[in-house]
Motif scaffolding. Structure first.
Motif: not given
Length: 73
Positions: A7, A22, A24, A34, A61, A63
């Motif tokens: 994200v 994000s 998906q 990540c 960011f 994860c």
């Protein structure tokens, strides 16, 4: 098995932030992969943002965990 989704959030001058975003469809097998992708994507975003000095952009960011659903067939 735990998977992770990256994200990203772009902020300017520390307070004005866009909503987190994000993809998906991109799922990572581990937290390390990540996190590395988060740093790489942050660099790409910073290189694309214009007027760096005036707006002082910041890329945040994280994860998030996503558990795989087990299906019984």
């Amino acid at each position: 098995m735990i998977k992770f989704i990256l994200v990203l959030q772009l902020c300017f001058s520390g307070a004005n932030c866009y909503p987190p975003m994000s993809n998906q469809d991109v799922v990572f097998d581990g937290w390390n992969a990540c996190a590395i992708s988060g740093y790489e994507q942050s660099i790409i975003i910073m290189n694309e943002v214009n007027e760096l000095e005036q707006n002082k952009p910041l890329v945040r960011f994280w994860c998030t965990e996503q558990y795989e659903k087990k299906t019984n067939i």
